[in-house]
Design a protein around this motif. Structure first.
Motif, PDB file in Angstrom:
ATOM      1  N   LYS A  60       0.812  -1.208   0.000  1.00 10.66           N
ATOM      2  CA  LYS A  60       0.000   0.000   0.000  1.00 10.66           C
ATOM      3  C   LYS A  60       0.854   1.270   0.000  1.00 10.66           C
ATOM      4  CE  LYS A  60      -4.271  -1.668   0.201  1.00 10.66           C
ATOM      5  NZ  LYS A  60      -5.309  -1.325  -0.789  1.00 10.66           N
ATOM      6  N   GLU A  61       1.968   1.247   0.707  1.00 17.13           N
ATOM      7  CA  GLU A  61       2.846   2.423   0.777  1.00 17.13           C
ATOM      8  C   GLU A  61       3.929   2.398  -0.295  1.00 17.13           C
ATOM      9  OE1 GLU A  61       4.273   2.540   4.825  1.00 17.13           O
ATOM     10  OE2 GLU A  61       2.433   3.523   5.530  1.00 17.13           O
ATOM     11  N   GLU A  62       3.881   1.378  -1.158  1.00 15.17           N
ATOM     12  CA  GLU A  62       4.875   1.192  -2.225  1.00 15.17           C
ATOM     13  C   GLU A  62       6.297   1.175  -1.657  1.00 15.17           C
ATOM     14  OE1 GLU A  62       4.231   3.392  -5.801  1.00 15.17           O
ATOM     15  OE2 GLU A  62       2.046   3.159  -5.704  1.00 15.17           O
ATOM     16  N   ASP A  63       6.420   0.471  -0.538  1.00 18.88           N
ATOM     17  CA  ASP A  63       7.714   0.231   0.105  1.00 18.88           C
ATOM     18  C   ASP A  63       8.150  -1.175  -0.298  1.00 18.88           C
ATOM     19  OD1 ASP A  63       9.833  -0.384   1.777  1.00 18.88           O
ATOM     20  OD2 ASP A  63       8.839   0.304   3.617  1.00 18.88           O
ATOM     21  N   ILE A  64       8.935  -1.272  -1.375  1.00 23.75           N
ATOM     22  CA  ILE A  64       9.274  -2.587  -1.907  1.00 23.75           C
ATOM     23  C   ILE A  64      10.187  -3.356  -0.965  1.00 23.75           C
ATOM     24  CG2 ILE A  64      11.318  -1.890  -3.244  1.00 23.75           C
ATOM     25  CD1 ILE A  64      10.203  -3.763  -5.498  1.00 23.75           C
ATOM     26  N   GLY A  65      10.931  -2.651  -0.111  1.00 22.26           N
ATOM     27  CA  GLY A  65      11.780  -3.338   0.859  1.00 22.26           C
ATOM     28  C   GLY A  65      10.963  -4.134   1.861  1.00 22.26           C
ATOM     29  N   ALA A  66       9.936  -3.503   2.424  1.00 25.33           N
ATOM     30  CA  ALA A  66       9.069  -4.189   3.378  1.00 25.33           C
ATOM     31  C   ALA A  66       8.285  -5.301   2.692  1.00 25.33           C
ATOM     32  CB  ALA A  66       8.118  -3.190   4.025  1.00 25.33           C
ATOM     33  N   PHE A  67       7.700  -4.980   1.543  1.00 25.25           N
ATOM     34  CA  PHE A  67       6.951  -5.989   0.793  1.00 25.25           C
ATOM     35  C   PHE A  67       7.841  -7.181   0.458  1.00 25.25           C
ATOM     36  CE2 PHE A  67       5.906  -7.783  -3.370  1.00 25.25           C
ATOM     37  CZ  PHE A  67       4.571  -8.115  -3.232  1.00 25.25           C
ATOM     38  N   GLY A  68       9.007  -6.904  -0.075  1.00 17.77           N
ATOM     39  CA  GLY A  68       9.880  -7.972  -0.542  1.00 17.77           C
ATOM     40  C   GLY A  68      10.436  -8.839   0.571  1.00 17.77           C
ATOM     41  N   SER A  69      10.830  -8.232   1.671  1.00 16.63           N
ATOM     42  CA  SER A  69      11.395  -9.036   2.759  1.00 16.63           C
ATOM     43  C   SER A  69      10.326  -9.927   3.384  1.00 16.63           C
ATOM     44  CB  SER A  69      12.044  -8.138   3.813  1.00 16.63           C
ATOM     45  OG  SER A  69      11.088  -7.293   4.431  1.00 16.63           O
ATOM     46  N   ALA A  70       9.092  -9.410   3.483  1.00 15.82           N
ATOM     47  CA  ALA A  70       8.002 -10.246   3.998  1.00 15.82           C
ATOM     48  C   ALA A  70       7.728 -11.403   3.057  1.00 15.82           C
ATOM     49  CB  ALA A  70       6.747  -9.393   4.185  1.00 15.82           C
ATOM     50  N   LEU A  71       7.700 -11.120   1.765  1.00 14.21           N
ATOM     51  CA  LEU A  71       7.410 -12.185   0.797  1.00 14.21           C
ATOM     52  C   LEU A  71       8.514 -13.231   0.781  1.00 14.21           C
ATOM     53  CD1 LEU A  71       5.645 -13.394  -1.370  1.00 14.21           C
ATOM     54  CD2 LEU A  71       6.661 -11.819  -3.028  1.00 14.21           C
ATOM     55  N   THR A  72       9.757 -12.807   0.833  1.00 16.52           N
ATOM     56  CA  THR A  72      10.864 -13.763   0.867  1.00 16.52           C
ATOM     57  C   THR A  72      10.748 -14.684   2.080  1.00 16.52           C
ATOM     58  OG1 THR A  72      12.358 -12.254  -0.294  1.00 16.52           O
ATOM     59  CG2 THR A  72      13.374 -14.021   0.975  1.00 16.52           C
ATOM     60  N   GLU A  73      10.402 -14.120   3.233  1.00 16.10           N
ATOM     61  CA  GLU A  73      10.277 -14.937   4.443  1.00 16.10           C
ATOM     62  C   GLU A  73       9.106 -15.913   4.316  1.00 16.10           C
ATOM     63  OE1 GLU A  73      10.064 -14.530   9.320  1.00 16.10           O
ATOM     64  OE2 GLU A  73      10.295 -12.732   8.082  1.00 16.10           O
ATOM     65  N   ILE A  74       7.980 -15.459   3.778  1.00 20.94           N
ATOM     66  CA  ILE A  74       6.839 -16.351   3.563  1.00 20.94           C
ATOM     67  C   ILE A  74       7.238 -17.496   2.645  1.00 20.94           C
ATOM     68  CG2 ILE A  74       4.561 -16.516   2.475  1.00 20.94           C
ATOM     69  CD1 ILE A  74       4.155 -13.560   3.443  1.00 20.94           C
ATOM     70  N   GLN A  75       7.946 -17.172   1.565  1.00 18.89           N
ATOM     71  CA  GLN A  75       8.382 -18.202   0.628  1.00 18.89           C
ATOM     72  C   GLN A  75       9.346 -19.192   1.285  1.00 18.89           C
ATOM     73  OE1 GLN A  75       8.261 -18.949  -2.994  1.00 18.89           O
ATOM     74  NE2 GLN A  75       6.202 -18.150  -2.641  1.00 18.89           N
ATOM     75  N   GLU A  76      10.197 -18.723   2.155  1.00 20.80           N
ATOM     76  CA  GLU A  76      11.123 -19.625   2.833  1.00 20.80           C
ATOM     77  C   GLU A  76      10.376 -20.600   3.744  1.00 20.80           C
ATOM     78  OE1 GLU A  76      13.705 -16.805   4.683  1.00 20.80           O
ATOM     79  OE2 GLU A  76      15.034 -16.641   2.926  1.00 20.80           O
ATOM     80  N   ILE A  77       9.349 -20.106   4.444  1.00 23.19           N
ATOM     81  CA  ILE A  77       8.573 -20.967   5.337  1.00 23.19           C
ATOM     82  C   ILE A  77       7.792 -22.006   4.532  1.00 23.19           C
ATOM     83  CG2 ILE A  77       6.671 -21.033   7.001  1.00 23.19           C
ATOM     84  CD1 ILE A  77       7.525 -18.139   7.792  1.00 23.19           C
ATOM     85  N   VAL A  78       7.071 -21.529   3.513  1.00 26.58           N
ATOM     86  CA  VAL A  78       6.255 -22.438   2.708  1.00 26.58           C
ATOM     87  C   VAL A  78       7.136 -23.385   1.896  1.00 26.58           C
ATOM     88  CG1 VAL A  78       4.533 -22.574   0.864  1.00 26.58           C
ATOM     89  CG2 VAL A  78       4.318 -20.818   2.635  1.00 26.58           C
ATOM     90  N   GLY A  79       8.221 -22.850   1.336  1.00 23.88           N
ATOM     91  CA  GLY A  79       9.128 -23.676   0.546  1.00 23.88           C
ATOM     92  C   GLY A  79       9.745 -24.802   1.342  1.00 23.88           C
ATOM     93  N   ALA A  80      10.105 -24.526   2.595  1.00 19.23           N
ATOM     94  CA  ALA A  80      10.668 -25.577   3.449  1.00 19.23           C
ATOM     95  C   ALA A  80       9.643 -26.673   3.702  1.00 19.23           C
ATOM     96  CB  ALA A  80      11.135 -24.971   4.769  1.00 19.23           C
ATOM     97  N   HIS A  81       8.376 -26.285   3.818  1.00 22.15           N
ATOM     98  CA  HIS A  81       7.318 -27.272   4.058  1.00 22.15           C
ATOM     99  C   HIS A  81       7.114 -28.172   2.833  1.00 22.15           C
ATOM    100  CE1 HIS A  81       3.804 -28.905   6.037  1.00 22.15           C
ATOM    101  NE2 HIS A  81       3.081 -28.685   4.952  1.00 22.15           N
ATOM    102  N   PHE A  82       7.184 -27.588   1.649  1.00 22.33           N
ATOM    103  CA  PHE A  82       6.958 -28.350   0.422  1.00 22.33           C
ATOM    104  C   PHE A  82       8.212 -29.072  -0.071  1.00 22.33           C
ATOM    105  CE2 PHE A  82       3.151 -25.844   0.349  1.00 22.33           C
ATOM    106  CZ  PHE A  82       2.228 -26.626  -0.332  1.00 22.33           C
TER     107      PHE A  82
END
Length: 342
Positions: free
Chosen positions: A231-253
């Motif tokens: 929403k604030e077009e802060d790609i750093g916050a967006f990207g770091s959150a997404l990377t962490e989500i992907q790491e959690i889900v990726g480890a599960h799969f």
């Protein structure tokens, strides 16, 4: 001129009277960016995070014909789908030409977009009023995730509420425009394919239990970091959150992907290099093999592309620069063609 459109609130094909006009549909690919809750203790499972993108796309034309037929990409799949929507009527069918197609089994939602495109075209020609969810159900798509249906309907960044007790597509709980300046780096591996069909059902059934604490943490990341960053077009916050989500889900799969979060190790390696060069929001879409990374501008995307494209080609990969797509499928009527005969 548009032949049909989707209206907000619910979404419906807005048909004109039954016609012999040909209908052309262009449907966008989508990225599956992760799950909210693979635990399901609250009564809903999955909860998908997704993004509609402008490329690749599926473009097809549907017209009346003496019998069902299809040409171009995914022709066998297309004929099977049109039978679901129109049935078998002697001397009364549809001819489908698929001029472009989202790569199949690449994690880009090709099957759902193909089904929705064909179903919407048939509905428009026959003057049937159907919602996108109706079409998805008829085409046996969207039972686990609602992001493909919403990508077709209105595009944008999408979160759904997960699968409940019905076979209807999960409800969309959030839809937001994607920042127009941001770019998505797609990493395609034509040599590999993600899990699909019966193999996908088996893989999901064989996954280990997902910790409730991990689901809670993902939801916390989405609400307090990923979405505020978007929403604030802060790609750093967006990207770091997404990377962490992907790491959690990726480890599960990983247990169903040869012990890796990546279906294609080459894609994973190139994505890591993009991260080293300043990209963020690194991950794999669905079962892959397509990987993705986000950058803040076209200039940054081109710089990354030129830095890594030769390396990508040497290992058989392709890099594409995509935009977020903040609109749904395009549905158009063409001039009245002659009835196609065989």
């Amino acid at each position: 001129m548009p032949a049909a459109a989707f209206e907000k609130g619910p979404f419906y094909v807005r048909p004109f009277p039954a016609t012999s006009a040909a209908i052309r549909v262009t449907a966008p690919a989508r990225l599956h960016l992760g799950f909210l809750d693979l635990n399901g203790d609250l009564g809903r499972r999955y909860g998908s995070i997704g993004l509609s993108i402008d490329r690749p796309s599926t473009e097809l034309t549907v017209a009346k014909a003496d019998q069902h037929s299809a040409s171009g990409h995914e022709s066998q799949r297309a004929v099977a789908l049109v039978r679901k929507f129109a049935g078998e009527r002697p001397g009364d069918g549809y001819a489908i030409n698929i001029s472009e197609a989202i790569p199949a089994h690449a994690g880009l939602g090709s099957g759902t977009q193909l089904a929705l495109a064909i179903g919407a075209a048939v509905a428009a020609i026959e003057g049937r009023s159907l919602s996108a969810a109706d079409i998805a159900s008829l085409g046996e798509r969207g039972a686990r995730s609602g992001i493909g249906v919403e990508a077709f309907t209105s595009g944008g960044f999408i979160i759904d509420g997960g699968k409940g007790t019905t076979d209807r597509p999960p409800p969309v709980t959030l839809r937001s425009d994607f920042p127009p300046d941001w770019r998505v780096m797609l990493i395609l591996d034509p040599r590999n394919a993600g899990v699909s069909g019966e193999a996908e059902l088996t893989a999901f059934a064989g996954l280990p239990p997902f910790p409730e604490t991990s689901a809670a943490h993902i939801c916390h990341l989405v609400l307090m970091k990923l979405m505020p960053g978007l929403k604030e077009e802060d790609i750093g916050a967006f990207g770091s959150a997404l990377t962490e989500i992907q790491e959690i889900v990726g480890a599960h799969f990983a247990t169903k992907q040869g012990g890796s979060a990546w279906t294609s190790k080459a894609v994973g390696h190139l994505a890591s290099r993009m991260r080293e060069l300043g990209a963020t929001g690194i991950g794999q879409s669905s079962w892959g093999p397509t990987g993705f990374a986000f950058v803040e501008s076209q200039k940054a995307a081109e710089r990354l592309y030129h830095s890594l494209n030769e390396d990508a080609k040497r290992v058989g990969l392709e890099i594409l620069i995509a935009h977020g797509r903040n609109s749904g499928a395009r549905i158009e009527t063409l001039r009245n063609p002659k009835r196609m005969e065989h």
